[in-house]
Motif scaffolding. Structure first.
Motif, PDB file in Angstrom:
ATOM      1  N   GLU A   1       0.813  -1.219   0.000  1.00  0.00           N
ATOM      2  CA  GLU A   1       0.000   0.000   0.000  1.00  0.00           C
ATOM      3  C   GLU A   1       0.851   1.276   0.000  1.00  0.00           C
ATOM      4  OE1 GLU A   1      -3.725   1.985   2.496  1.00  0.00           O
ATOM      5  OE2 GLU A   1      -2.947  -0.004   3.025  1.00  0.00           O
ATOM      6  N   PRO A   2       1.854   1.456   0.914  1.00  0.00           N
ATOM      7  CA  PRO A   2       2.664   2.688   0.852  1.00  0.00           C
ATOM      8  C   PRO A   2       3.517   2.782  -0.409  1.00  0.00           C
ATOM      9  CG  PRO A   2       3.570   1.146   2.456  1.00  0.00           C
ATOM     10  CD  PRO A   2       2.250   0.618   2.038  1.00  0.00           C
ATOM     11  N   LEU A   3       3.903   1.621  -0.950  1.00  0.00           N
ATOM     12  CA  LEU A   3       4.692   1.670  -2.181  1.00  0.00           C
ATOM     13  C   LEU A   3       3.868   2.242  -3.339  1.00  0.00           C
ATOM     14  CD1 LEU A   3       6.613  -1.738  -2.044  1.00  0.00           C
ATOM     15  CD2 LEU A   3       7.602   0.548  -1.798  1.00  0.00           C
ATOM     16  N   LEU A   4       2.599   1.801  -3.417  1.00  0.00           N
ATOM     17  CA  LEU A   4       1.745   2.296  -4.500  1.00  0.00           C
ATOM     18  C   LEU A   4       1.258   3.705  -4.225  1.00  0.00           C
ATOM     19  CD1 LEU A   4      -0.272  -0.947  -5.306  1.00  0.00           C
ATOM     20  CD2 LEU A   4       1.456   0.146  -6.718  1.00  0.00           C
ATOM     21  N   ASP A   5       1.143   4.080  -2.948  1.00  0.00           N
ATOM     22  CA  ASP A   5       0.766   5.460  -2.627  1.00  0.00           C
ATOM     23  C   ASP A   5       1.843   6.439  -3.078  1.00  0.00           C
ATOM     24  OD1 ASP A   5      -1.616   4.651  -1.596  1.00  0.00           O
ATOM     25  OD2 ASP A   5      -0.946   4.630   0.504  1.00  0.00           O
ATOM     26  N   ASN A   6       3.084   5.980  -3.115  1.00  0.00           N
ATOM     27  CA  ASN A   6       4.211   6.814  -3.566  1.00  0.00           C
ATOM     28  C   ASN A   6       4.735   6.277  -4.901  1.00  0.00           C
ATOM     29  OD1 ASN A   6       4.717   8.584  -1.020  1.00  0.00           O
ATOM     30  ND2 ASN A   6       4.573   6.484  -0.233  1.00  0.00           N
ATOM     31  N   ALA A   7       3.814   6.097  -5.819  1.00  0.00           N
ATOM     32  CA  ALA A   7       4.169   5.486  -7.107  1.00  0.00           C
ATOM     33  C   ALA A   7       5.158   6.326  -7.896  1.00  0.00           C
ATOM     34  CB  ALA A   7       2.902   5.268  -7.933  1.00  0.00           C
ATOM     35  N   ASP A   8       5.147   7.664  -7.663  1.00  0.00           N
ATOM     36  CA  ASP A   8       6.066   8.520  -8.406  1.00  0.00           C
ATOM     37  C   ASP A   8       7.522   8.253  -8.049  1.00  0.00           C
ATOM     38  OD1 ASP A   8       3.877   9.678  -9.569  1.00  0.00           O
ATOM     39  OD2 ASP A   8       3.764  11.351  -8.135  1.00  0.00           O
ATOM     40  N   GLU A   9       7.739   7.755  -6.829  1.00  0.00           N
ATOM     41  CA  GLU A   9       9.108   7.504  -6.384  1.00  0.00           C
ATOM     42  C   GLU A   9       9.578   6.086  -6.739  1.00  0.00           C
ATOM     43  OE1 GLU A   9       9.291   8.305  -2.258  1.00  0.00           O
ATOM     44  OE2 GLU A   9       8.438  10.336  -2.415  1.00  0.00           O
ATOM     45  N   VAL A  10       8.664   5.279  -7.269  1.00  0.00           N
ATOM     46  CA  VAL A  10       8.994   3.886  -7.603  1.00  0.00           C
ATOM     47  C   VAL A  10       9.404   3.817  -9.066  1.00  0.00           C
ATOM     48  CG1 VAL A  10       8.114   1.528  -7.746  1.00  0.00           C
ATOM     49  CG2 VAL A  10       7.389   3.037  -5.885  1.00  0.00           C
ATOM     50  N   ASN A  11      10.357   2.952  -9.339  1.00  0.00           N
ATOM     51  CA  ASN A  11      10.797   2.726 -10.712  1.00  0.00           C
ATOM     52  C   ASN A  11       9.589   2.351 -11.575  1.00  0.00           C
ATOM     53  OD1 ASN A  11      11.873   1.598 -13.127  1.00  0.00           O
ATOM     54  ND2 ASN A  11      13.800   1.208 -12.055  1.00  0.00           N
ATOM     55  N   PRO A  12       9.364   3.014 -12.709  1.00  0.00           N
ATOM     56  CA  PRO A  12       8.185   2.720 -13.550  1.00  0.00           C
ATOM     57  C   PRO A  12       8.053   1.257 -13.918  1.00  0.00           C
ATOM     58  CG  PRO A  12       9.293   4.708 -14.307  1.00  0.00           C
ATOM     59  CD  PRO A  12      10.183   4.103 -13.244  1.00  0.00           C
ATOM     60  N   ARG A  13       9.162   0.542 -14.033  1.00  0.00           N
ATOM     61  CA  ARG A  13       9.074  -0.881 -14.377  1.00  0.00           C
ATOM     62  C   ARG A  13       8.422  -1.717 -13.285  1.00  0.00           C
ATOM     63  NH1 ARG A  13      15.047  -2.535 -15.963  1.00  0.00           N
ATOM     64  NH2 ARG A  13      15.359  -1.486 -13.950  1.00  0.00           N
ATOM     65  N   TRP A  14       8.381  -1.215 -12.040  1.00  0.00           N
ATOM     66  CA  TRP A  14       7.824  -1.965 -10.917  1.00  0.00           C
ATOM     67  C   TRP A  14       6.363  -1.609 -10.626  1.00  0.00           C
ATOM     68  CZ3 TRP A  14      10.076  -6.063  -8.894  1.00  0.00           C
ATOM     69  CH2 TRP A  14      11.456  -6.229  -9.081  1.00  0.00           C
ATOM     70  N   ARG A  15       5.835  -0.578 -11.278  1.00  0.00           N
ATOM     71  CA  ARG A  15       4.461  -0.163 -10.951  1.00  0.00           C
ATOM     72  C   ARG A  15       3.432  -1.246 -11.303  1.00  0.00           C
ATOM     73  NH1 ARG A  15       4.709   6.025 -13.382  1.00  0.00           N
ATOM     74  NH2 ARG A  15       6.275   6.824 -11.867  1.00  0.00           N
ATOM     75  N   ARG A  16       3.508  -1.769 -12.526  1.00  0.00           N
ATOM     76  CA  ARG A  16       2.530  -2.794 -12.923  1.00  0.00           C
ATOM     77  C   ARG A  16       2.660  -4.069 -12.090  1.00  0.00           C
ATOM     78  NH1 ARG A  16      -1.100  -4.056 -16.625  1.00  0.00           N
ATOM     79  NH2 ARG A  16      -1.241  -6.190 -17.424  1.00  0.00           N
ATOM     80  N   PRO A  17       3.871  -4.594 -11.862  1.00  0.00           N
ATOM     81  CA  PRO A  17       3.970  -5.776 -10.978  1.00  0.00           C
ATOM     82  C   PRO A  17       3.411  -5.518  -9.580  1.00  0.00           C
ATOM     83  CG  PRO A  17       6.000  -5.510 -12.200  1.00  0.00           C
ATOM     84  CD  PRO A  17       5.184  -4.287 -12.484  1.00  0.00           C
ATOM     85  N   LEU A  18       3.674  -4.318  -9.041  1.00  0.00           N
ATOM     86  CA  LEU A  18       3.152  -4.007  -7.704  1.00  0.00           C
ATOM     87  C   LEU A  18       1.632  -3.937  -7.712  1.00  0.00           C
ATOM     88  CD1 LEU A  18       5.732  -1.303  -6.512  1.00  0.00           C
ATOM     89  CD2 LEU A  18       5.465  -3.631  -5.639  1.00  0.00           C
ATOM     90  N   GLN A  19       1.067  -3.349  -8.766  1.00  0.00           N
ATOM     91  CA  GLN A  19      -0.389  -3.282  -8.857  1.00  0.00           C
ATOM     92  C   GLN A  19      -1.004  -4.685  -8.947  1.00  0.00           C
ATOM     93  OE1 GLN A  19      -0.987  -0.791 -12.283  1.00  0.00           O
ATOM     94  NE2 GLN A  19      -0.708   1.133 -11.129  1.00  0.00           N
ATOM     95  N   GLN A  20      -0.383  -5.559  -9.746  1.00  0.00           N
ATOM     96  CA  GLN A  20      -0.886  -6.933  -9.853  1.00  0.00           C
ATOM     97  C   GLN A  20      -0.741  -7.680  -8.533  1.00  0.00           C
ATOM     98  OE1 GLN A  20       1.317  -8.557 -13.168  1.00  0.00           O
ATOM     99  NE2 GLN A  20      -0.208  -7.873 -14.673  1.00  0.00           N
ATOM    100  N   MET A  21       0.357  -7.443  -7.838  1.00  0.00           N
ATOM    101  CA  MET A  21       0.537  -8.069  -6.524  1.00  0.00           C
ATOM    102  C   MET A  21      -0.542  -7.604  -5.559  1.00  0.00           C
ATOM    103  SD  MET A  21       4.683  -7.757  -6.314  1.00  0.00           S
ATOM    104  CE  MET A  21       4.787  -8.238  -4.594  1.00  0.00           C
ATOM    105  N   GLN A  22      -0.869  -6.312  -5.596  1.00  0.00           N
ATOM    106  CA  GLN A  22      -1.918  -5.807  -4.704  1.00  0.00           C
ATOM    107  C   GLN A  22      -3.285  -6.396  -5.059  1.00  0.00           C
ATOM    108  OE1 GLN A  22      -3.153  -1.646  -4.961  1.00  0.00           O
ATOM    109  NE2 GLN A  22      -2.948  -1.476  -2.729  1.00  0.00           N
ATOM    110  N   GLN A  23      -3.573  -6.503  -6.346  1.00  0.00           N
ATOM    111  CA  GLN A  23      -4.848  -7.091  -6.773  1.00  0.00           C
ATOM    112  C   GLN A  23      -4.970  -8.547  -6.318  1.00  0.00           C
ATOM    113  OE1 GLN A  23      -4.912  -6.550 -11.006  1.00  0.00           O
ATOM    114  NE2 GLN A  23      -5.316  -4.334 -10.892  1.00  0.00           N
ATOM    115  N   GLN A  24      -3.898  -9.314  -6.507  1.00  0.00           N
ATOM    116  CA  GLN A  24      -3.947 -10.719  -6.113  1.00  0.00           C
ATOM    117  C   GLN A  24      -4.001 -10.874  -4.593  1.00  0.00           C
ATOM    118  OE1 GLN A  24      -4.435 -13.238  -8.173  1.00  0.00           O
ATOM    119  NE2 GLN A  24      -4.498 -11.711  -9.812  1.00  0.00           N
ATOM    120  N   ALA A  25      -3.312  -9.975  -3.873  1.00  0.00           N
ATOM    121  CA  ALA A  25      -3.384 -10.022  -2.406  1.00  0.00           C
ATOM    122  C   ALA A  25      -4.793  -9.709  -1.932  1.00  0.00           C
ATOM    123  CB  ALA A  25      -2.382  -9.039  -1.803  1.00  0.00           C
TER     124      ALA A  25
END
Length: 440
Positions: free
Chosen positions: A229-253
């Motif tokens: 949750e905090p990683l996706l809340d600060n999506a601008d600070e995350v490497n763009p390549r990790w945004r989609r995997p993180l979103q999919q991980m959150q959806q599956q969780a």
């Protein structure tokens, strides 16, 4: 076939008549001699008739009929042949009965024969082991006098043996028995009793396993979701390549969290056969809240959701369980109805009790799937269920929630014509508005 009685009659009358005429020739009086011969002949017939009557009155299975001559000899021989044929038939029948009794005696399941009044007629050895029946003193006794469990007495009194009954053994509370009664003949009843203790133990192990695993998985999922949750809340600070995997991980969780929530709810519903606490529930406001959530779930699909609920119809039960059951039906209708479709929800009462129906114009279900829809994890189309986020537990939760409220679920559907799910509650499950006011 017509019997020719004239020949035997003439053969039986010729000897006494001839003897009377011969005696009359010597005595010179044919009339009295003929009358005397006929009288002696009648007396002989009367004697043979008395012998037959005595044999019938004191009949023993192996005692042959009396010996005789002439017409009575034929009668006695005919009776003897009938007796022998009857003995052979009874012998064959007894052999069949003995074989049936030997085979049923070897069964581990109890077999009990009851008359139309529910009195014991016959049982095998397993019935003595499982129910404690005693031979021969229990013969003729009502079965309810020997199996005194309240559920069994109710089961026998209602005379509806469509479903089997499970109850503890009268001899050992740790043994679980399953009873099934079948009617036959002129109202007689055949009762089969099985020891299902091992099956119940396996079922309990499965329930405990599901509940324990669900509890154990909640903690790691909470930790994972908490970090995501905090990683996706600060999506601008995350490497763009990790945004989609993180979103999919959150959806599956989130999907796994919903699955665990459903598993835990189902485990709680299965843990008890009836409600632990019952309060009057105003169903109409509950359905209004569910409709609002369903409209939010519909989103851009623009479903038309119509509600027709009797405002004064109150149900006795658990509001959380009823809310879970009703919302599962409504949300399923939203998920499986194409965009722009219509969903009708109706809550009404009649002399048969209260009813809730959820009708949609969705894709429908083939008839071969209907009987299995309430099984846990059963999916008509696994790929489609995964895409809609279903867990395969919704209708199983509905089924067990209705069982807690003495209700039942009826399903009607046809491919391409939508589905109709109807919950039926008996009149005994209804409450009054006054009871609702007292509860609040």
């Amino acid at each position: 076939m017509k019997y020719n009685w004239l020949g035997p009659l003439l053969r039986s009358l010729v000897p006494p008549i001839a003897a009377g005429l011969l005696l009359g020739l010597f005595l010179g009086d044919y009339g009295w001699s003929l009358a005397g011969g006929l009288a002696a002949y009648l007396a002989w017939h009367l004697y043979q008739l008395i012998r037959l009557h005595h044999w019938l009155k004191t009949y023993q299975p192996d005692e042959p009929p009396p010996d005789g001559h002439g017409l009575w000899g034929e009668v006695f021989d005919g009776l003897y042949n009938i007796q022998r044929r009857d003995q052979r038939v009874r012998g064959r029948l007894q052999a069949v009965i003995d074989r049936v009794q030997e085979s049923t005696a070897a069964l581990q399941d109890a077999v009990i024969m009851l008359d139309a009044e529910g009195n014991l007629e016959w049982w095998n050895r397993a019935a003595e082991t499982l129910l404690g029946l005693k031979t021969p003193q229990d013969s003729g006794q009502p079965i309810t006098n020997l199996v005194r469990h309240p559920q069994f007495k109710t089961y026998m009194a209602q005379s509806d043996f469509t479903n089997a009954l499970e109850l503890p053994s009268p001899l050992n509370d740790r043994l679980h028995l399953q009873l099934q009664i079948t009617r036959y003949g002129n109202g007689e009843q055949l009762m089969l009793v099985r020891d299902v203790t091992h099956v119940r133990q396996l079922e309990q192990m499965r329930k405990d396993f599901v509940a324990n695993v669900s509890h154990e998985l909640r903690t790691p999922l909470t930790v994972i979701a908490g970090y995501l949750e905090p990683l996706l809340d600060n999506a601008d600070e995350v490497n763009p390549r990790w945004r989609r995997p993180l979103q999919q991980m959150q959806q599956q969780a989130e999907r796994m969290k919903h699955l665990l929530d459903d598993l835990l709810l189902l485990a709680r519903l299965e843990a008890s056969d009836s409600l632990q606490a019952s309060q009057p529930v105003a169903v109409a406001p509950l359905l209004q809240a569910i409709v609002k959530d369903a409209q939010a779930l519909s989103g851009t699909n623009d479903h038309r959701i119509l509600l027709d609920a009797e405002p004064h119809l109150v149900l006795k039960g658990n509001e959380a369980e009823l809310s879970s059951a009703f919302s599962n039906l409504v949300f399923n209708a939203v998920k499986y109805t194409p965009a722009g479709g219509e969903i009708r929800i109706r809550w009404w009462g009649d002399r048969d009790g209260a009813h809730l129906s959820v009708q949609d114009t969705g894709i429908g279900i083939e008839s071969r799937h209907l009987t299995r829809l309430t099984e846990r994890f059963y999916r008509v189309d696994a790929s489609r269920s995964a895409s809609t986020g279903g867990t395969g537990l919704g209708l199983a939760i509905v089924k067990h929630a209705l069982i807690h409220h003495n209700g039942r679920l009826e399903i009607a559907s046809e491919p391409g014509k939508g589905s109709l799910f109807t919950c039926h509650f008996p009149p005994s499950q209804l409450a009054t508005r006054q009871a609702l006011g007292n509860a609040s």
